[in-house]
Design an enzyme around this catalytic site. Sequence first.
Site, PDB file in Angstrom:
ATOM      1  N   HIS A 155      34.027  38.657  35.104  1.00  0.00           N
ATOM      2  CA  HIS A 155      33.311  38.237  34.522  1.00  0.00           C
ATOM      3  C   HIS A 155      32.139  39.268  34.455  1.00  0.00           C
ATOM      4  CE1 HIS A 155      33.900  33.965  33.477  1.00  0.00           C
ATOM      5  NE2 HIS A 155      34.937  33.957  34.480  1.00  0.00           N
TER       6      HIS A 155
ATOM      7  N   SER B 243      31.755  32.644  38.578  1.00  0.00           N
ATOM      8  CA  SER B 243      32.248  32.214  37.504  1.00  0.00           C
ATOM      9  C   SER B 243      30.857  31.067  36.996  1.00  0.00           C
ATOM     10  CB  SER B 243      33.815  31.639  37.196  1.00  0.00           C
ATOM     11  OG  SER B 243      33.915  30.623  38.283  1.00  0.00           O
TER      12      SER B 243
ATOM     13  N   LYS C 112      38.446  37.967  28.760  1.00  0.00           N
ATOM     14  CA  LYS C 112      36.866  38.048  28.828  1.00  0.00           C
ATOM     15  C   LYS C 112      36.640  38.585  27.965  1.00  0.00           C
ATOM     16  CE  LYS C 112      37.607  35.695  33.139  1.00  0.00           C
ATOM     17  NZ  LYS C 112      38.410  33.873  31.988  1.00  0.00           N
TER      18      LYS C 112
HETATM   19  C1  PLP Z   1      36.502  34.811  38.316  1.00  0.00           C
HETATM   20  C2  PLP Z   1      37.843  34.764  37.625  1.00  0.00           C
HETATM   21  N1  PLP Z   1      39.019  35.164  38.363  1.00  0.00           N
HETATM   22  C3  PLP Z   1      40.027  34.895  37.552  1.00  0.00           C
HETATM   23  C4  PLP Z   1      40.265  34.091  36.623  1.00  0.00           C
HETATM   24  C5  PLP Z   1      41.881  33.733  36.187  1.00  0.00           C
HETATM   25  O1  PLP Z   1      42.036  34.621  34.937  1.00  0.00           O
HETATM   26  P1  PLP Z   1      43.048  35.291  33.802  1.00  0.00           P
HETATM   27  O2  PLP Z   1      42.356  33.848  33.192  1.00  0.00           O
HETATM   28  O3  PLP Z   1      43.485  35.731  32.765  1.00  0.00           O
HETATM   29  O4  PLP Z   1      44.449  33.871  34.460  1.00  0.00           O
HETATM   30  C6  PLP Z   1      39.280  33.626  35.473  1.00  0.00           C
HETATM   31  C7  PLP Z   1      39.255  33.299  34.363  1.00  0.00           C
HETATM   32  O5  PLP Z   1      40.012  32.673  34.267  1.00  0.00           O
HETATM   33  C8  PLP Z   1      37.839  33.460  35.958  1.00  0.00           C
HETATM   34  O6  PLP Z   1      36.456  33.368  36.333  1.00  0.00           O
END
Ligand code: PLP
Length: 415
Positions: free
Chosen positions: A230, A202, A262
């Site tokens: 992502h 990320s 996203k």
């Molecule tokens: C790699 C990754 N996993 C999980 C999440 C968490 O997802 P959510 O925003 O739906 O809680 C994010 C960012 O928010 C992320 O960048």
Amino acid sequence: MVILPDGSTWRQVKAMPDKGQPATHPGVQRIREELQRLRAQHLYRTRRVLETPQGVEVRVDGKNLLSFCSNDYLGLANDARVIAAFRDGAERYGAGSGASHLVTGHSVAHHALEAELAAFVGAERALLFSTGYMANLGVATALLDRHGTVFEDKLNHASLIDAARLSGAQVQRYAHGDLARLEALLGTSGNAKLILTDGVFSMDGDVADVARLAALAQQHGAWLLVDDAHGLGVLGAHGRGTLEHFGLRPQAPVMLLGTLGKAFGTFGAFVAGDAELIEYLIQQARTYIYTTALPPAVAEATRASLRIVQEEGWRRDVLNARIAQFRAGATRLGLTLLDSATPIQALILGEAPAAVAASEALRARGILVPAIRPPTVPAGGARLRITFSVQHTAQQVERLLEALALLPRTRSEPA
Ligand SMILES: Cc1ncc(COP(=O)(O)O)c(C=O)c1O
């Protein structure tokens, strides 16, 4: 009611009856000192108040800015068709789900979306969670207890790190991408094993070698959870994400976690995999069981997004063209970016003050790019995290490059 810039409403609060709690509680003193420390170390974070829908031209804190910092890679958060589906969904099912999935919160909208997501990613089944964070916690805590071992890349997202902690299992972390080390670690531990990895990292934008990770998982009897927050919608010929990029599907030992906030532009998350795994998560994943289901209208909006992701492959083509344009321009300027072919492009600036100064200088020129600092990234790895959307025009990418060219040269080599 007056809302102050920090979001509080002091006039109202001051008018409330005071039961005489002491203002000098030691806990208050501790957090005051901690806040001072964060300020002194340039690690204090502030929220920007967005006054427009998500997009590339936004109004933030009263200023019009060209934004390179959302995760709305395919430009669907404000798509008219997605909004219409959201509105229709609300009219049909109401504003909220009113209960958890296992009580009465699981509607036909959720049910249909799960089936459609499973078909899209090529899995037997999919299960909706309220957020990606919760989905990661849910999988790790359902599959492991303190007798198991979690293996994770050191650059994994915070939600994967927290998932490992919460599971109570032993945690083995390996240096970013060091799969030889992972292999050695896998060989030395027994009991239940779970490998956790971002699909697209990320903060760096690079792609995990999921083909090799899947082979290692198979060889060592471990599960592999690929958090494709992502990659989903963006990677692969059909937008099915990192697994598709490697010619894989979510089937044991591989599980896919997709987030919907996203590239899909809505909200929520899902886990996809074998039917038995999903049934097990329904029974055991506490972050699935003990929380209110997503509003069904969000599920309806996501169904519309999914159709667009599938039908409008040109969005990925345009996005990739903008990424390539940016990388070629950055190379011409002598800026060294981390190696990434995804919409996440990182320009490493070293220490937090350098990243903050660069972000502020861009903002003064009308461009919004956030400074990402420790602890989100490792010490010395403060950076500008630049993200691209299909909505950026070629001219807007040029504008960003021109502004980057004017930044004082600090350090810009890979961390
Ligand atoms: C790699 C990754 N996993 C999980 C999440 C968490 O997802 P959510 O925003 O739906 O809680 C994010 C960012 O928010 C992320 O960048």
